[in-house]
Design a protein around this motif. Structure first.
Motif, PDB file in Angstrom:
ATOM      1  N   ARG A  97       0.828  -1.206   0.000  1.00  0.00           N
ATOM      2  CA  ARG A  97       0.000   0.000   0.000  1.00  0.00           C
ATOM      3  C   ARG A  97       0.868   1.264   0.000  1.00  0.00           C
ATOM      4  O   ARG A  97       0.620   2.203  -0.742  1.00  0.00           O
ATOM      5  CB  ARG A  97      -0.922   0.004   1.221  1.00  0.00           C
ATOM      6  CG  ARG A  97      -2.154  -0.873   1.110  1.00  0.00           C
ATOM      7  CD  ARG A  97      -3.260  -0.194   0.305  1.00  0.00           C
ATOM      8  NE  ARG A  97      -4.504  -0.916   0.344  1.00  0.00           N
ATOM      9  CZ  ARG A  97      -5.627  -0.475   0.899  1.00  0.00           C
ATOM     10  NH1 ARG A  97      -5.662   0.710   1.475  1.00  0.00           N
ATOM     11  NH2 ARG A  97      -6.720  -1.204   0.869  1.00  0.00           N
ATOM     12  N   TYR A 103     -14.945   6.124   7.024  1.00  0.00           N
ATOM     13  CA  TYR A 103     -13.751   6.334   6.205  1.00  0.00           C
ATOM     14  C   TYR A 103     -12.558   5.530   6.722  1.00  0.00           C
ATOM     15  O   TYR A 103     -11.806   4.930   5.949  1.00  0.00           O
ATOM     16  CB  TYR A 103     -13.456   7.835   6.229  1.00  0.00           C
ATOM     17  CG  TYR A 103     -12.292   8.331   5.409  1.00  0.00           C
ATOM     18  CD1 TYR A 103     -12.305   8.252   4.018  1.00  0.00           C
ATOM     19  CD2 TYR A 103     -11.206   8.944   6.035  1.00  0.00           C
ATOM     20  CE1 TYR A 103     -11.249   8.750   3.270  1.00  0.00           C
ATOM     21  CE2 TYR A 103     -10.163   9.444   5.293  1.00  0.00           C
ATOM     22  CZ  TYR A 103     -10.186   9.343   3.910  1.00  0.00           C
ATOM     23  OH  TYR A 103      -9.143   9.839   3.180  1.00  0.00           O
ATOM     24  N   PHE A 104     -12.378   5.503   8.048  1.00  0.00           N
ATOM     25  CA  PHE A 104     -11.284   4.744   8.649  1.00  0.00           C
ATOM     26  C   PHE A 104     -11.739   3.379   9.174  1.00  0.00           C
ATOM     27  O   PHE A 104     -11.010   2.393   9.088  1.00  0.00           O
ATOM     28  CB  PHE A 104     -10.649   5.526   9.797  1.00  0.00           C
ATOM     29  CG  PHE A 104      -9.833   6.710   9.357  1.00  0.00           C
ATOM     30  CD1 PHE A 104      -8.841   6.573   8.407  1.00  0.00           C
ATOM     31  CD2 PHE A 104     -10.058   7.966   9.904  1.00  0.00           C
ATOM     32  CE1 PHE A 104      -8.081   7.661   7.994  1.00  0.00           C
ATOM     33  CE2 PHE A 104      -9.307   9.060   9.508  1.00  0.00           C
ATOM     34  CZ  PHE A 104      -8.315   8.915   8.551  1.00  0.00           C
ATOM     35  N   ASP A 143     -11.880   0.519   6.569  1.00  0.00           N
ATOM     36  CA  ASP A 143     -10.688   0.278   5.750  1.00  0.00           C
ATOM     37  C   ASP A 143      -9.477   0.144   6.663  1.00  0.00           C
ATOM     38  O   ASP A 143      -8.752   1.112   6.896  1.00  0.00           O
ATOM     39  CB  ASP A 143     -10.467   1.417   4.751  1.00  0.00           C
ATOM     40  CG  ASP A 143      -9.269   1.152   3.839  1.00  0.00           C
ATOM     41  OD1 ASP A 143      -8.735   0.020   3.854  1.00  0.00           O
ATOM     42  OD2 ASP A 143      -8.867   2.079   3.095  1.00  0.00           O
ATOM     43  N   HIS A 201      -6.076   1.539   5.374  1.00  0.00           N
ATOM     44  CA  HIS A 201      -5.950   2.932   4.923  1.00  0.00           C
ATOM     45  C   HIS A 201      -4.508   3.369   5.184  1.00  0.00           C
ATOM     46  O   HIS A 201      -4.055   3.445   6.327  1.00  0.00           O
ATOM     47  CB  HIS A 201      -6.921   3.829   5.683  1.00  0.00           C
ATOM     48  CG  HIS A 201      -7.015   5.214   5.138  1.00  0.00           C
ATOM     49  ND1 HIS A 201      -6.023   6.141   5.306  1.00  0.00           N
ATOM     50  CD2 HIS A 201      -7.975   5.818   4.393  1.00  0.00           C
ATOM     51  CE1 HIS A 201      -6.365   7.273   4.721  1.00  0.00           C
ATOM     52  NE2 HIS A 201      -7.549   7.100   4.157  1.00  0.00           N
ATOM     53  N   THR A 202      -3.775   3.658   4.112  1.00  0.00           N
ATOM     54  CA  THR A 202      -2.314   3.747   4.182  1.00  0.00           C
ATOM     55  C   THR A 202      -1.794   4.644   5.301  1.00  0.00           C
ATOM     56  O   THR A 202      -0.976   4.219   6.122  1.00  0.00           O
ATOM     57  CB  THR A 202      -1.746   4.224   2.836  1.00  0.00           C
ATOM     58  OG1 THR A 202      -2.290   3.431   1.800  1.00  0.00           O
ATOM     59  CG2 THR A 202      -0.238   4.092   2.823  1.00  0.00           C
ATOM     60  N   ASN A 242      -3.118   5.620   7.882  1.00  0.00           N
ATOM     61  CA  ASN A 242      -3.607   5.284   9.217  1.00  0.00           C
ATOM     62  C   ASN A 242      -2.941   4.010   9.737  1.00  0.00           C
ATOM     63  O   ASN A 242      -3.435   3.382  10.676  1.00  0.00           O
ATOM     64  CB  ASN A 242      -5.131   5.115   9.193  1.00  0.00           C
ATOM     65  CG  ASN A 242      -5.772   5.446  10.532  1.00  0.00           C
ATOM     66  OD1 ASN A 242      -5.245   6.233  11.318  1.00  0.00           O
ATOM     67  ND2 ASN A 242      -6.915   4.843  10.805  1.00  0.00           N
ATOM     68  N   HIS A 265     -14.699  12.741   1.459  1.00  0.00           N
ATOM     69  CA  HIS A 265     -14.818  11.601   2.376  1.00  0.00           C
ATOM     70  C   HIS A 265     -16.077  10.791   2.095  1.00  0.00           C
ATOM     71  O   HIS A 265     -16.063   9.559   2.174  1.00  0.00           O
ATOM     72  CB  HIS A 265     -14.821  12.092   3.823  1.00  0.00           C
ATOM     73  CG  HIS A 265     -13.513  12.690   4.252  1.00  0.00           C
ATOM     74  ND1 HIS A 265     -13.418  13.775   5.080  1.00  0.00           N
ATOM     75  CD2 HIS A 265     -12.235  12.354   3.945  1.00  0.00           C
ATOM     76  CE1 HIS A 265     -12.152  14.085   5.277  1.00  0.00           C
ATOM     77  NE2 HIS A 265     -11.409  13.238   4.594  1.00  0.00           N
ATOM     78  N   SER A 283     -15.949   6.982   1.055  1.00  0.00           N
ATOM     79  CA  SER A 283     -16.696   6.046   1.903  1.00  0.00           C
ATOM     80  C   SER A 283     -17.711   5.265   1.086  1.00  0.00           C
ATOM     81  O   SER A 283     -17.915   4.060   1.303  1.00  0.00           O
ATOM     82  CB  SER A 283     -17.405   6.812   3.032  1.00  0.00           C
ATOM     83  OG  SER A 283     -16.473   7.401   3.907  1.00  0.00           O
TER      84      SER A 283
END
Length: 297
Positions: free
Chosen positions: A27, A202-203, A206, A209-210, A212, A249, A253
Motif C-alpha cells: 500500500r 472512512y477509517f 478500511d 488505509h495507508t 492510518n 470523504h 466512503s
C-alpha cells in the motif's frame, strides 16, 4: 512479553485484529511511493490491540513507529502533508485570546502559530523535523527542535493554551506524552487535541488505509478514548467536536461501501463511477475524518 496499554500502562488489553505486513508495505509503495519494509523486518502480521479501560486501539510493537527518515520521505512524496489550514485549526482558533501564550506540539511549518498573531497572542512551536522548522522560520514564527518532555520540565504551567494537531496518533508512550502536555498548561488553561476519528466509516471500514497504518500512525483514537484520557488525567472535557464529512470523504466512503458489498469488481467500479456524483451529495456517512477534544485544566 506482556503487552500494555500506551495510555494507561495496564496489561488489561485484548487483541482486536491482525493485519498482513506485505499488504501494508505494498500500500505504501503503490499509493505514496515509499518503501517502509525496514520497519517490518521479521514480521508477517501486525497485531492491533484494544485498551479495555479506554477503548483506545493501538498497533504493536511500538518499534514500528516512523523515524525522521520516514517523515522526510513522506513530506517529499506526499504533496500537501503539511496543509496550511485545516478544519481542526478552525475549531481551536476561536479559543485564542489577546495576550495568550500558546504552545503547539508538532507544529509543522507553523501556519497556526502565524495565524494567532492576528489576535495578539504569542506562540511557540515544538517540532522535530528540521525541514519544517526552516520553513516555519521563514514565516516568522518561533519553533524549537526540542522534545516535549524537556520543554515540560522548564515551562511547567506557563501556557494558556497547549494544542496539537494530528500528533497524538503518532506517539507510542502516549500516557506520558499526555501528562507532559498537561504539565505545560496553567491552572484554568486549555489543552486542545485534534486526531483522526476512527469512528468514521472512512477509517473504520478500511483497516489498510495507508496513512492510518504504521509506521505513520500507532494509535487509533475515537471520541470515547479521548474522553477517557482526559478524565484519567483529571481534566474537564469541555468539548468533543467531530468533523462533518466532506464531499471527498463521502465519495471515498461510498466507494468503500460498494467494495465491501460487491467486491473490488468491474461492476462495483462501474457502479461507483456512474452514481458517485449523487451519492457524495447525500447526507450519508456523516462523520468526517477528524475529531477535536478540548480539555480544561
Amino acid at each position: 512479553m506482556t503487552v500494555t496499554s500506551p495510555l494507561t500502562g495496564s496489561p488489561d488489553v485484548s487483541l482486536d485484529r491482525e493485519l498482513n505486513v506485505p499488504t501494508i508495505i505494498r500500500r505504501y509503495q503503490d499509493e505514496i511511493g515509499i518503501d517502509v519494509s525496514r520497519f517490518f523486518a521479521g514480521l508477517q502480521t501486525v497485531p492491533v490491540y484494544r485498551c479495555n479501560a479506554s477503548g483506545l486501539r493501538f498497533y504493536y510493537p511500538f518499534s514500528l513507529a516512523g523515524d525522521g527518515g520516514f517523515y522526510a520521505d513522506l513530506s517529499t512524496h506526499y504533496g500537501g502533508y503539511y496543509n496550511p489550514w485545516k478544519w481542526e485549526h478552525e475549531q481551536v482558533f476561536p479559543l485564542v485570546k489577546p495576550g495568550d501564550r500558546v504552545l503547539e506540539i508538532g507544529c509543522g511549518n507553523g501556519y497556526f502559530l502565524k495565524k494567532i498573531k492576528e489576535k495578539g497572542a504569542t506562540g511557540l512551536g515544538l517540532e522535530l523535523n528540521d525541514e519544517a522548522i526552516r520553513a516555519g522560520q521563514k514565516l516568522g514564527v518561533e519553533i524549537r527542535n526540542e522534545p516535549l518532555a524537556d520543554h515540560a520540565r522548564t515551562h511547567a504551567g506557563q501556557y494558556d493554551l497547549v494544542c496539537a494537531f494530528q500528533v497524538f496518533e503518532h506517539v507510542d508512550e502516549v500516557g506520558k506524552f499526555f501528562r507532559q502536555a498537561v504539565a505545560c498548561v496553567r491552572p484554568g488553561g486549555r489543552l486542545a487535541i485534534g486526531v483522526p476519528n476512527n469512528d468514521s466509516y472512512y477509517f473504520r471500514e478500511d483497516p489498510y488505509h495507508t496513512l492510518n497504518l504504521p509506521p505513520h500512525h500507532m494509535l487509533l483514537w475515537n471520541p470515547d478514548s479521548l474522553r477517557h484520557a482526559g478524565q484519567m488525567l483529571g481534566l474537564t472535557v469541555e468539548a468533543m467536536r467531530v468533523e462533518p464529512s466532506r464531499t471527498v470523504h463521502r465519495s471515498l466512503s461510498y466507494k468503500l461501501w460498494l467494495q465491501n458489498r460487491l467486491g473490488s469488481s468491474v461492476f462495483s467500479s462501474l457502479l461507483y463511477k456512474t452514481t458517485r456524483f449523487v451519492a457524495k451529495r447525500l447526507p450519508i456517512f456523516p462523520d468526517g475524518a477528524t475529531v477535536v477534544a478540548v480539555y480544561r485544566n
